[in-house]
Design a protein around this motif. Structure first.
Motif, PDB file in Angstrom:
ATOM      1  N   ILE A 274       2.086  -7.777  -5.680  1.00 17.73           N
ATOM      2  CA  ILE A 274       3.026  -6.690  -5.399  1.00 17.73           C
ATOM      3  C   ILE A 274       2.513  -5.751  -4.308  1.00 17.73           C
ATOM      4  CG2 ILE A 274       3.872  -6.801  -7.773  1.00 17.73           C
ATOM      5  CD1 ILE A 274       2.497  -4.125  -8.311  1.00 17.73           C
ATOM      6  N   PHE A 275       1.325  -6.034  -3.760  1.00 17.85           N
ATOM      7  CA  PHE A 275       0.754  -5.186  -2.718  1.00 17.85           C
ATOM      8  C   PHE A 275       0.676  -5.937  -1.391  1.00 17.85           C
ATOM      9  CE2 PHE A 275      -1.291  -3.517  -6.652  1.00 17.85           C
ATOM     10  CZ  PHE A 275      -0.741  -2.242  -6.620  1.00 17.85           C
ATOM     11  N   SER A 276       0.808  -5.196  -0.312  1.00 14.42           N
ATOM     12  CA  SER A 276       0.701  -5.778   1.021  1.00 14.42           C
ATOM     13  C   SER A 276      -0.720  -6.245   1.293  1.00 14.42           C
ATOM     14  CB  SER A 276       1.118  -4.738   2.071  1.00 14.42           C
ATOM     15  OG  SER A 276       0.755  -5.165   3.367  1.00 14.42           O
ATOM     16  N   GLN A 277      -0.831  -7.282   2.116  1.00 11.37           N
ATOM     17  CA  GLN A 277      -2.154  -7.761   2.514  1.00 11.37           C
ATOM     18  C   GLN A 277      -2.852  -6.777   3.442  1.00 11.37           C
ATOM     19  OE1 GLN A 277      -1.038 -11.749   4.001  1.00 11.37           O
ATOM     20  NE2 GLN A 277      -2.386 -12.576   2.432  1.00 11.37           N
ATOM     21  N   ASP A 278      -2.109  -5.802   3.962  1.00  9.80           N
ATOM     22  CA  ASP A 278      -2.698  -4.832   4.882  1.00  9.80           C
ATOM     23  C   ASP A 278      -3.508  -3.762   4.156  1.00  9.80           C
ATOM     24  OD1 ASP A 278      -1.448  -6.149   6.968  1.00  9.80           O
ATOM     25  OD2 ASP A 278       0.351  -4.906   6.856  1.00  9.80           O
ATOM     26  N   ASN A 279      -3.384  -3.694   2.839  1.00  7.54           N
ATOM     27  CA  ASN A 279      -4.094  -2.665   2.089  1.00  7.54           C
ATOM     28  C   ASN A 279      -5.602  -2.910   2.092  1.00  7.54           C
ATOM     29  OD1 ASN A 279      -1.897  -1.040   1.077  1.00  7.54           O
ATOM     30  ND2 ASN A 279      -1.352  -2.770  -0.221  1.00  7.54           N
ATOM     31  N   ALA A 280      -6.364  -1.826   2.277  1.00 10.35           N
ATOM     32  CA  ALA A 280      -7.819  -1.912   2.149  1.00 10.35           C
ATOM     33  C   ALA A 280      -8.190  -1.767   0.678  1.00 10.35           C
ATOM     34  CB  ALA A 280      -8.482  -0.817   2.974  1.00 10.35           C
ATOM     35  N   VAL A 281      -9.143  -2.560   0.243  1.00 10.54           N
ATOM     36  CA  VAL A 281      -9.531  -2.615  -1.172  1.00 10.54           C
ATOM     37  C   VAL A 281     -10.956  -2.110  -1.331  1.00 10.54           C
ATOM     38  CG1 VAL A 281      -9.798  -4.109  -3.177  1.00 10.54           C
ATOM     39  CG2 VAL A 281      -8.035  -4.608  -1.485  1.00 10.54           C
TER      40      VAL A 281
ATOM     41  N   THR B  47     -10.435 -12.757  -5.546  1.00 11.95           N
ATOM     42  CA  THR B  47      -8.979 -12.789  -5.403  1.00 11.95           C
ATOM     43  C   THR B  47      -8.521 -12.082  -4.131  1.00 11.95           C
ATOM     44  OG1 THR B  47      -8.862 -10.870  -6.885  1.00 11.95           O
ATOM     45  CG2 THR B  47      -8.446 -13.031  -7.851  1.00 11.95           C
ATOM     46  N   ASN B  48      -9.255 -11.072  -3.707  1.00 10.95           N
ATOM     47  CA  ASN B  48      -8.897 -10.391  -2.466  1.00 10.95           C
ATOM     48  C   ASN B  48      -9.367 -11.157  -1.235  1.00 10.95           C
ATOM     49  OD1 ASN B  48      -7.547  -7.608  -2.900  1.00 10.95           O
ATOM     50  ND2 ASN B  48      -9.092  -7.728  -4.509  1.00 10.95           N
ATOM     51  N   ILE B  49     -10.491 -11.841  -1.367  1.00 12.74           N
ATOM     52  CA  ILE B  49     -10.920 -12.727  -0.277  1.00 12.74           C
ATOM     53  C   ILE B  49      -9.888 -13.823  -0.073  1.00 12.74           C
ATOM     54  CG2 ILE B  49     -12.636 -14.457   0.390  1.00 12.74           C
ATOM     55  CD1 ILE B  49     -14.740 -12.698  -1.022  1.00 12.74           C
ATOM     56  N   MET B  50      -9.368 -14.389  -1.167  1.00 11.85           N
ATOM     57  CA  MET B  50      -8.339 -15.429  -1.071  1.00 11.85           C
ATOM     58  C   MET B  50      -7.108 -14.932  -0.314  1.00 11.85           C
ATOM     59  SD  MET B  50      -8.396 -16.888  -4.977  1.00 11.85           S
ATOM     60  CE  MET B  50      -9.787 -17.772  -5.670  1.00 11.85           C
ATOM     61  N   ALA B  51      -6.794 -13.640  -0.481  1.00  3.59           N
ATOM     62  CA  ALA B  51      -5.602 -13.065   0.156  1.00  3.59           C
ATOM     63  C   ALA B  51      -5.883 -12.553   1.560  1.00  3.59           C
ATOM     64  CB  ALA B  51      -5.055 -11.937  -0.712  1.00  3.59           C
ATOM     65  N   GLY B  52      -7.140 -12.512   1.976  1.00  3.23           N
ATOM     66  CA  GLY B  52      -7.471 -12.079   3.321  1.00  3.23           C
ATOM     67  C   GLY B  52      -7.484 -10.576   3.513  1.00  3.23           C
ATOM     68  N   ARG B  53      -7.667  -9.816   2.422  1.00  2.54           N
ATOM     69  CA  ARG B  53      -7.676  -8.356   2.550  1.00  2.54           C
ATOM     70  C   ARG B  53      -9.039  -7.849   3.022  1.00  2.54           C
ATOM     71  NH1 ARG B  53      -4.425  -9.007  -1.905  1.00  2.54           N
ATOM     72  NH2 ARG B  53      -2.326  -8.117  -1.666  1.00  2.54           N
ATOM     73  N   GLU B  54      -8.992  -6.667   3.638  1.00  7.43           N
ATOM     74  CA  GLU B  54     -10.224  -5.977   4.001  1.00  7.43           C
ATOM     75  C   GLU B  54     -10.846  -5.420   2.725  1.00  7.43           C
ATOM     76  OE1 GLU B  54     -11.802  -2.028   6.440  1.00  7.43           O
ATOM     77  OE2 GLU B  54      -9.649  -2.431   6.256  1.00  7.43           O
ATOM     78  N   ILE B  55     -12.119  -5.723   2.501  1.00 13.08           N
ATOM     79  CA  ILE B  55     -12.810  -5.261   1.309  1.00 13.08           C
ATOM     80  C   ILE B  55     -13.907  -4.277   1.692  1.00 13.08           C
ATOM     81  CG2 ILE B  55     -14.206  -5.919  -0.680  1.00 13.08           C
ATOM     82  CD1 ILE B  55     -12.849  -8.588  -0.723  1.00 13.08           C
TER      83      ILE B  55
ATOM     84  N   ARG C  53     -11.803   5.516   3.049  1.00  9.59           N
ATOM     85  CA  ARG C  53     -10.357   5.505   2.790  1.00  9.59           C
ATOM     86  C   ARG C  53      -9.955   4.122   2.299  1.00  9.59           C
ATOM     87  NH1 ARG C  53      -5.924   5.024   1.490  1.00  9.59           N
ATOM     88  NH2 ARG C  53      -3.980   5.847   2.349  1.00  9.59           N
ATOM     89  N   ALA C  54      -9.391   4.056   1.080  1.00  8.85           N
ATOM     90  CA  ALA C  54      -8.946   2.779   0.515  1.00  8.85           C
ATOM     91  C   ALA C  54      -7.580   2.942  -0.126  1.00  8.85           C
ATOM     92  CB  ALA C  54      -9.956   2.291  -0.519  1.00  8.85           C
ATOM     93  N   ASP C  55      -6.855   1.821  -0.249  1.00 13.15           N
ATOM     94  CA  ASP C  55      -5.518   1.820  -0.838  1.00 13.15           C
ATOM     95  C   ASP C  55      -5.528   1.315  -2.277  1.00 13.15           C
ATOM     96  OD1 ASP C  55      -4.066   2.475   1.708  1.00 13.15           O
ATOM     97  OD2 ASP C  55      -4.982   0.577   2.313  1.00 13.15           O
ATOM     98  N   ILE C  56      -6.398   0.352  -2.566  1.00 14.49           N
ATOM     99  CA  ILE C  56      -6.525  -0.233  -3.905  1.00 14.49           C
ATOM    100  C   ILE C  56      -7.970  -0.072  -4.346  1.00 14.49           C
ATOM    101  CG2 ILE C  56      -6.333  -2.343  -5.273  1.00 14.49           C
ATOM    102  CD1 ILE C  56      -4.288  -3.349  -3.213  1.00 14.49           C
ATOM    103  N   ILE C  57      -8.166   0.431  -5.573  1.00 15.74           N
ATOM    104  CA  ILE C  57      -9.511   0.707  -6.080  1.00 15.74           C
ATOM    105  C   ILE C  57      -9.697  -0.012  -7.407  1.00 15.74           C
ATOM    106  CG2 ILE C  57     -11.128   2.502  -6.808  1.00 15.74           C
ATOM    107  CD1 ILE C  57      -9.099   4.453  -5.267  1.00 15.74           C
ATOM    108  N   TYR C  58     -10.730  -0.813  -7.512  1.00 18.68           N
ATOM    109  CA  TYR C  58     -11.059  -1.482  -8.773  1.00 18.68           C
ATOM    110  C   TYR C  58     -12.117  -0.674  -9.522  1.00 18.68           C
ATOM    111  CZ  TYR C  58      -8.682  -5.889  -7.591  1.00 18.68           C
ATOM    112  OH  TYR C  58      -7.751  -6.846  -7.294  1.00 18.68           O
ATOM    113  N   LEU C  59     -11.822  -0.349 -10.781  1.00 19.63           N
ATOM    114  CA  LEU C  59     -12.793   0.283 -11.657  1.00 19.63           C
ATOM    115  C   LEU C  59     -12.838  -0.491 -12.964  1.00 19.63           C
ATOM    116  CD1 LEU C  59     -11.946   4.097 -11.261  1.00 19.63           C
ATOM    117  CD2 LEU C  59     -13.735   2.811 -10.076  1.00 19.63           C
ATOM    118  N   CYS C  60     -14.026  -0.590 -13.547  1.00 21.19           N
ATOM    119  CA  CYS C  60     -14.198  -1.281 -14.828  1.00 21.19           C
ATOM    120  C   CYS C  60     -15.125  -0.441 -15.691  1.00 21.19           C
ATOM    121  CB  CYS C  60     -14.803  -2.673 -14.606  1.00 21.19           C
ATOM    122  SG  CYS C  60     -15.101  -3.618 -16.113  1.00 21.19           S
TER     123      CYS C  60
END
Length: 401
Positions: free
Chosen positions: A116-123, A136-144, A164-171
């Motif tokens: 549901i997110f654009s590939q242009d988003n920085a993660v 999963t983000n490498i598979m989609a070609g996103r900037e990490i 500056r990031a658009d998607i943030i993973y926290l666990c």
């Protein structure tokens, strides 16, 4: 025809596949050695009796025409979504039933949510990290972008204003480190996400292991989180569903980006690409939230936490630095002097017959560290700790700092 070339950027094999190959080769070469496994985080306690009974009744229902069920709701049966909402009320969090989506596990949804997110988003991803986030983000070609967890920050990195990031993973509790964010620390992340119009993907698969009531068991216990966070949870570790497969994802209606409800987008994605979790499994999951089910699963969690305490006591006695183990089923330790992560893996395997997980497998930030899992049988854990103590203590080939 073109392949997705981003797949070629992945490591040749998944971390735990590599470990299994190494262990298999050692076992074949040393058939008389009993190998004690404290590596992969797979549970060993059986399903709770309340869960088994609920699933048994559901099987019988499926065998009668008058109670047989075909396709269920894409987002999960109402009885289970209502049970999830009731569980969150105990945490002081009010959810609507249509904000809860039943899945076959947190791992699947943590990868699938990216649809549901654009590939242009920085993660922005922690390092060290559960491999699925990055892969999963490498598979989609996103900037990490990576935020570094270190011994100095307790492996709980906080936001940096210049990133500056658009998607943030926290666990939290964290896999692999076992570290747990405080309310103040999660509050800093929520503030960052709101300021930057970002979305937090919050993995709470291990929330059931939190024993300290001052620590948050859901990001929605933090003010403002419903406007910036999606929460993923699983029955795998808290209720032994690793082989049964069930979890849930919470997408609040108040989470809107670009004028679009992410709840609506996720619903549309699920109705197209997902056919739901089996009725029998969902009845079992519902039973987890009954008074009987909660009491039974809490006993299993206590069992694993006692294993973790035994590990912690052994490491304390050896003078080895570690985090985790008190509100999480993992212990993240600093490798003894002179050993890399994979070097310590080989040392424990060959000198003690014990298998753990090298920290380097969780990213560059994990080099020099090692993960032990408390998901084992008590006798095996006790035996493994005895072997580690013998290998690293007096007379061992290596000594802790």
């Amino acid at each position: 025809m073109h392949i997705n070339e981003h797949f070629l950027k992945l490591e040749d094999s998944y971390l735990f596949f590599t470990i299994s190959q190494k262990v298999r080769a050692y076992a074949e070469a040393n058939p008389g050695v009993e190998i004690l496994r404290l590596g992969v985080g797979d549970v060993t306690r059986p399903l709770a009796p309340a869960v088994v009974e609920a699933m048994r009744k559901a099987v019988l229902e499926m065998g009668r025409a008058e109670t047989f069920r075909g396709y269920g709701d894409y987002e999960g049966y109402p009885f289970l979504r209502q049970a999830v909402c009731g569980y969150y009320r105990q945490k002081g969090v009010a959810l609507r039933e249509d904000e809860v989506f039943i899945s076959d596990g947190a791992k699947s949804d943590l990868g699938n949510i990216l649809d549901i997110f654009s590939q242009d988003n920085a993660v922005l991803i922690p390092n060290p990290v559960y491999p699925v986030y990055a892969d999963t983000n490498i598979m989609a070609g996103r900037e990490i972008l990576y935020m570094n967890g270190t011994a100095e920050n307790g492996f709980l990195p906080l936001p940096e204003k210049n990133v500056r990031a658009d998607i943030i993973y926290l666990c939290s509790p964290n896999n692999p480190t076992g570290a747990v964010y405080s309310r103040e620390q999660l509050g800093a992340w929520v503030a960052y996400a709101l300021d930057n119009d970002a979305v937090i993907l919050f993995d709470s698969a291990y929330e059931g292991f939190i024993q300290d009531g001052a620590l948050p068991a859901s990001i929605y216990q933090i003010e403002g989180a419903a406007e910036c966070a999606i929460e993923f949870c699983s029955f795998s570790k808290t209720a032994g569903f690793t082989g049964t497969r069930c979890g849930y994802t919470v997408v609040p209606h108040t989470l809107v980006r670009g004028g679009v409800s992410l709840n609506g987008l996720w619903l549309r994605r699920q109705t197209t690409k997902f056919n739901g979790v089996p009725y029998i499994v969902q009845r079992g999951a519902e039973a987890v939230f009954t008074a009987e089910g909660l009491a039974q699963t809490k006993r299993d969690i206590a069992y694993y936490l006692e294993n973790a305490r035994m590990m912690a006591d052994t490491l304390d006695g050896l003078g080895i630095w570690f985090t985790g183990g008190r509100n999480a089923p993992y212990i993240w330790l600093k490798c003894p002097t002179g050993l890399s992560s994979w070097g310590f893996f080989d040392f424990l395997l060959t000198k003690a017959g014990v298998v753990g997980t090298p920290g380097a497998g969780f990213g560059a930030g994990g080099e020099g560290f090692f993960r032990l899992s408390a998901f084992g049988e008590r006798d095996n854990v006790a035996a493994a700790m005895g072997r580690i103590k013998a290998a690293l203590g007096e007379g061992g080939d290596y000594h802790a700092d």
